[in-house]
Motif scaffolding. Structure first.
Motif, PDB file in Angstrom:
ATOM      1  N   LYS A 152       0.901  -1.299  -0.036  1.00 41.54           N
ATOM      2  CA  LYS A 152      -0.025  -0.047   0.021  1.00 41.54           C
ATOM      3  C   LYS A 152       0.713   1.030   0.260  1.00 41.54           C
ATOM      4  O   LYS A 152       1.765   1.406   0.449  1.00 41.54           O
ATOM      5  CB  LYS A 152      -1.068   0.009   1.326  1.00 41.54           C
ATOM      6  CG  LYS A 152      -1.914  -0.767   1.157  1.00 41.54           C
ATOM      7  CD  LYS A 152      -3.085  -0.617   2.378  1.00 41.54           C
ATOM      8  CE  LYS A 152      -4.124  -1.667   2.182  1.00 41.54           C
ATOM      9  NZ  LYS A 152      -4.876  -1.623   3.403  1.00 41.54           N
ATOM     10  N   ASN A 153       0.256   2.246  -0.577  1.00 38.19           N
ATOM     11  CA  ASN A 153       1.030   3.389  -0.474  1.00 38.19           C
ATOM     12  C   ASN A 153       1.115   3.985   1.039  1.00 38.19           C
ATOM     13  O   ASN A 153      -0.003   3.760   1.580  1.00 38.19           O
ATOM     14  CB  ASN A 153       0.251   4.513  -1.544  1.00 38.19           C
ATOM     15  CG  ASN A 153       0.735   6.040  -1.470  1.00 38.19           C
ATOM     16  OD1 ASN A 153       1.558   6.310  -0.689  1.00 38.19           O
ATOM     17  ND2 ASN A 153       0.415   6.573  -2.543  1.00 38.19           N
ATOM     18  N   ARG A 154       1.757   4.679   1.067  1.00 38.59           N
ATOM     19  CA  ARG A 154       2.060   5.044   2.602  1.00 38.59           C
ATOM     20  C   ARG A 154       0.982   6.136   3.197  1.00 38.59           C
ATOM     21  O   ARG A 154       0.638   6.204   4.343  1.00 38.59           O
ATOM     22  CB  ARG A 154       3.535   5.461   2.870  1.00 38.59           C
ATOM     23  CG  ARG A 154       3.886   6.990   2.200  1.00 38.59           C
ATOM     24  CD  ARG A 154       5.135   7.444   2.779  1.00 38.59           C
ATOM     25  NE  ARG A 154       5.535   8.515   1.766  1.00 38.59           N
ATOM     26  CZ  ARG A 154       6.569   9.268   2.059  1.00 38.59           C
ATOM     27  NH1 ARG A 154       7.224   9.138   3.213  1.00 38.59           N
ATOM     28  NH2 ARG A 154       6.951  10.296   1.032  1.00 38.59           N
ATOM     29  N   TYR A 155       0.654   7.021   2.194  1.00 36.31           N
ATOM     30  CA  TYR A 155      -0.685   8.072   2.265  1.00 36.31           C
ATOM     31  C   TYR A 155      -1.934   7.181   2.471  1.00 36.31           C
ATOM     32  O   TYR A 155      -2.381   7.933   3.448  1.00 36.31           O
ATOM     33  CB  TYR A 155      -0.518   8.724   1.209  1.00 36.31           C
ATOM     34  CG  TYR A 155       0.580   9.634   0.954  1.00 36.31           C
ATOM     35  CD1 TYR A 155       1.175  10.619   1.900  1.00 36.31           C
ATOM     36  CD2 TYR A 155       1.360   9.425   0.047  1.00 36.31           C
ATOM     37  CE1 TYR A 155       2.393  11.393   1.786  1.00 36.31           C
ATOM     38  CE2 TYR A 155       2.500  10.306  -0.239  1.00 36.31           C
ATOM     39  CZ  TYR A 155       3.042  11.195   0.631  1.00 36.31           C
ATOM     40  OH  TYR A 155       4.187  11.762   0.432  1.00 36.31           O
ATOM     41  N   ILE A 156      -1.958   5.991   1.798  1.00 36.51           N
ATOM     42  CA  ILE A 156      -3.165   5.527   1.946  1.00 36.51           C
ATOM     43  C   ILE A 156      -3.145   4.701   3.330  1.00 36.51           C
ATOM     44  O   ILE A 156      -4.143   4.541   4.127  1.00 36.51           O
ATOM     45  CB  ILE A 156      -3.575   4.496   0.961  1.00 36.51           C
ATOM     46  CG1 ILE A 156      -3.937   5.371  -0.432  1.00 36.51           C
ATOM     47  CG2 ILE A 156      -4.519   3.415   1.379  1.00 36.51           C
ATOM     48  CD1 ILE A 156      -3.871   4.258  -1.648  1.00 36.51           C
TER      49      ILE A 156
END
Length: 118
Positions: free
Chosen positions: A2-6
């Protein structure tokens, strides 16, 4: 991956909501927010949890209750939904399975689940 922002957004969503521990076989009473045009109201939905699935923010659970004229009603709720306002475990059930789909074929007293004694 997963994207770290998500991932940080999902962690913030999980942190702000208080969810009690429950599993399949437990009886829950939920306060669900219903929108009818401009108006909003909270309607209770009480039934037996017949299964949970997913993990993290994507987790859902299915609740089954017996409505009018002995008609079974099932609803699938996202665990971290904004429409769930109250969350109460009414009773703990003693079951040996994770999914209780066999309850769909049972009626009346046969569809009862024993309570977990402490």
């Amino acid at each position: 991956m997963k994207n770290r922002y998500i991932a940080s957004f999902e962690a913030a969503q999980i942190a702000e909501k208080q969810i009690p521990q429950f599993k399949a076989g437990d009886t829950l009473r939920l306060g669900v927010e219903i929108k009818e045009g401009e108006k909003k109201r909270i309607q209770t939905f009480e039934g037996i949890v017949i299964g949970r699935s997913g993990n993290g923010v994507d987790s859902t659970f299915t609740i089954r209750k017996i409505g009018a004229n002995s008609v079974g009603v099932e609803r699938i709720f996202p665990l971290y939904s904004e429409s769930l306002k109250s969350f109460e475990v009414v009773r703990k059930g003693r079951v040996r399975r994770a999914k209780l789909h066999f309850l769909r074929g049972l009626k009346g007293k046969a569809a009862r689940i024993k309570e977990l004694k402490k």
